[in-house]
Design an enzyme around this catalytic site. Structure first.
Site: not given
Ligand code: ARG
Length: 448
Positions: A156, A278, A284, A291
Site C-alpha cells: 500500500h 530542466s 533538476k 518515464e
C-alpha cells in the site's frame, strides 16, 4: 503497370496514395525476406516441373542481385510500386523478360506477405530474446552484488516488512524470464510455413509445401490454407501480447526506479549522463529515460489493440485491412528491442546507495518478525501480534541479520539466483541454436 492491371483502366492516383499509404515504408524492410521467399518458391516450381533448372538459376541470380542492391540502399520502393512483392516481380521481368512473369505461378501476394512477415518477425524475436537475456543477466548481477543491502519493503506504499535491494531487483529478472516463455511460444507459432496457401484456397498444382518449409527453415508447415490467411493478424497480436508483458514489467520497474531514485528516497542513483535537465529549474536532474520506458509500455498496449481490433470480427480470408497490422507489428518489435537495450544500459550503471536504503528502514518494519520470534517460542501468533502492537515498537533490530535469517526458498536470505542463471543459460542455448539455424538457412537459399 500494376501486377493486377489489365491494360484498360489505371488506378486513380489519389486512391493509389491512400491504399499504399505508409505500407511501402514498412515493406522496405521486407525486401530481403521477399527475395529469399521467392527463391524458395522458384526452387519448388523447378522441382514440380513448372520451371527448368536453367530458369531457376537465372531467377535466383537476379533475386540475389536484388538483395545486394537492397543492402546498398539501391532498391528503393516508391508509391507507384504498390508493394515489395510487385516491385520485385517487376524488376525480375525488366531484367529477365517472360521468365520474370513466371515466378508468380501458384502463389499470391497474400501468402508472400505472410512469408516475409514471419521471417522478419522471427529475426526480430531472436534479437529481442537476446536483449532480454542480456538485461536479465545484468539484473541478476546487480541483485547478487546487493543481496545484503536492506531496503524497506512496501505494501500500500507504506513501509511493511524488511526487504533487500537484491530481492527487489531479482523479482524483475524472474518476471522477465517468465515473459520469455510467452515469447518462445509465439516464436514457435510464428515458425510455421504459410507458403503455398496462395490466396487462401490453394492451387491446382502439385505445390510441394514440405520442400519450401525445409528451404525456409520453418519448424513446421501451417496446414489449412484458409487458416493460414486467417492467421494474419492473429500471430501478430500474439507476438505483441507477449511483448506487452515485457513492456509492462519494464514500465513498472521504471516506476519503482523513478520513485526510489528521487531525492526523497535516494535508494539508488541514476548516472548523471542518463538524466536530462530542466530548461528553467537549474537544480533538476530528471529521469526522462525511465518515464519514456513507462510511456512506451503504454504505446505497446496501443499497438496490440490496433492489431486485435483490425482482425476481430473480420470475415475469413484475406482483406486489405490486414495491411494495417504491419505497422503496429513492426513498431512494436522495434520499440521492445530499443527499450530492453536502454534498460540494460541504465541498470548496468545504476548506483545503489546502501546508506540511505538501509537508513530508511524504520523500526516498525521489523514488527512482524518480532511477533514471529514470540510465536516460535510458543505464543499463539495472534497474541504475539498484540504484544508487539502494544510494545510501541521499542525494540532493536539488525536489518542485515534480518535479511540473512529468512532462509526459505525465494526469501531475502535465499534468493536462489543460481536458478535464474540456469534458466538464462538454457534460454541462451536454445537461442544460439535457433539463430544459427536461421542464418544457415537464409544463407543456403542465396547459395542454392
Ligand atoms: N500490401 C499488402 C498487404 O500487406 C500485400 C498483399 C496484397 N494482396 C492483395 N490481395 N491486395 O496486405
Amino acid at each position: 503497370m500494376k501486377l493486377w492491371e489489365k491494360g484498360k483502366v489505371s488506378l486513380d492516383k489519389r486512391v493509389e496514395r491512400f491504399t499504399v499509404g505508409k505500407d511501402i515504408f514498412f515493406d522496405q524492410s521486407l525486401v530481403l525476406y521477399d527475395c529469399l521467399g521467392s527463391i524458395a518458391h522458384a526452387k519448388m516450381l523447378q522441382k514440380i516441373g513448372v520451371l527448368k533448372a536453367a530458369e531457376f538459376k537465372k531467377l535466383k541470380k537476379e533475386l540475389v542481385a536484388i538483395i545486394e542492391l537492397d543492402k546498398k540502399g539501391k532498391f528503393k520502393l516508391e508509391q507507384h510500386d504498390e508493394d515489395v512483392h510487385s516491385k520485385v516481380e517487376n524488376h525480375l521481368t525488366k531484367k529477365l523478360g517472360d521468365l520474370g512473369k513466371k515466378i508468380h505461378t501458384g502463389r499470391s501476394r497474400n501468402d508472400q506477405v505472410l512469408v516475409d512477415l514471419r521471417l522478419y518477425s522471427k529475426r526480430q524475436l531472436q534479437l529481442i530474446i537476446e536483449s532480454l537475456l542480456d538485461l536479465c543477466t545484468t539484473l541478476v548481477k546487480l541483485a547478487q552484488k546487493n543481496r545484503l543491502v536492506p531496503m524497506p519493503g512496501y505494501t500500500h506504499m507504506r513501509q511493511a516488512m524488511p526487504s533487500s535491494i537484491g530481492l527487489w531487483v531479482a523479482s524483475f529478472a524472474e518476471s522477465l524470464l517468465d515473459d520469455l516463455h510467452l515469447l518462445w511460444c509465439t516464436y514457435e507459432l510464428n515458425n510455421q510455413n504459410p507458403l503455398g496457401s496462395a490466396a487462401g484456397y490453394g492451387v491446382a498444382l502439385p505445390i510441394d509445401r514440405n520442400l519450401t518449409t525445409k528451404l525456409l527453415g520453418f519448424s513446421k508447415l501451417q496446414n489449412n490454407v484458409l487458416y493460414v490467411q486467417s492467421g494474419r493478424g492473429k500471430f501478430e497480436s500474439l507476438i505483441l501480447s507477449a511483448l506487452l508483458q515485457i513492456s509492462v514489467d519494464l514500465g513498472r520497474f521504471a516506476t519503482d526506479l523513478i520513485l526510489f531514485s528521487s531525492p526523497e528516497f535516494n535508494f539508488v542513483r541514476l548516472p548523471e549522463e542518463f538524466c536530462t535537465g530542466s530548461s528553467m529549474m537549474p537544480q533538476k536532474q530528471n529521469p526522462d529515460v525511465l518515464e519514456l520506458i513507462r510511456g512506451k509500455s503504454a504505446m505497446m498496449q496501443g499497438y496490440f489493440l490496433q492489431i486485435l481490433n483490425v482482425v476481430s470480427g473480420m470475415y475469413s480470408g484475406y482483406h486489405r485491412d490486414l495491411q494495417l497490422t504491419k505497422e503496429p507489428l513492426m513498431q512494436g518489435l522495434a520499440l521492445e528491442k530499443e527499450c530492453l537495450e536502454i534498460f540494460a544500459l541504465v541498470i548496468g550503471k545504476l548506483k545503489v546507495n546502501k546508506g540511505p536504503a538501509a537508513k530508511a528502514c524504520r523500526i516498525e518494519l521489523f514488527a512482524t518478525d518480532k511477533a514471529i520470534d514470540l510465536a516460535r517460542k510458543g505464543l499463539p501468533f495472534r497474541d504475539a501480534y498484540r504484544v508487539i502492537a502494544e510494545s510501541k515498537f521499542e525494540f532493536v533490530a539488525d536489518p542485515v541479520e534480518n535479511i540473512k535469517k529468512k532462509r526459505h526458498l525465494g526469501a531475502t536470505g535465499n534468493l536462489a539466483l543460481y536458478k535464474l542463471l540456469d534458466r538464462i543459460a538454457e534460454h541462451r542455448k536454445k537461442l544460439r541454436k535457433e539463430k544459427s539455424l536461421f542464418e544457415r538457412k537464409m544463407k543456403a537459399l542465396a547459395d542454392l
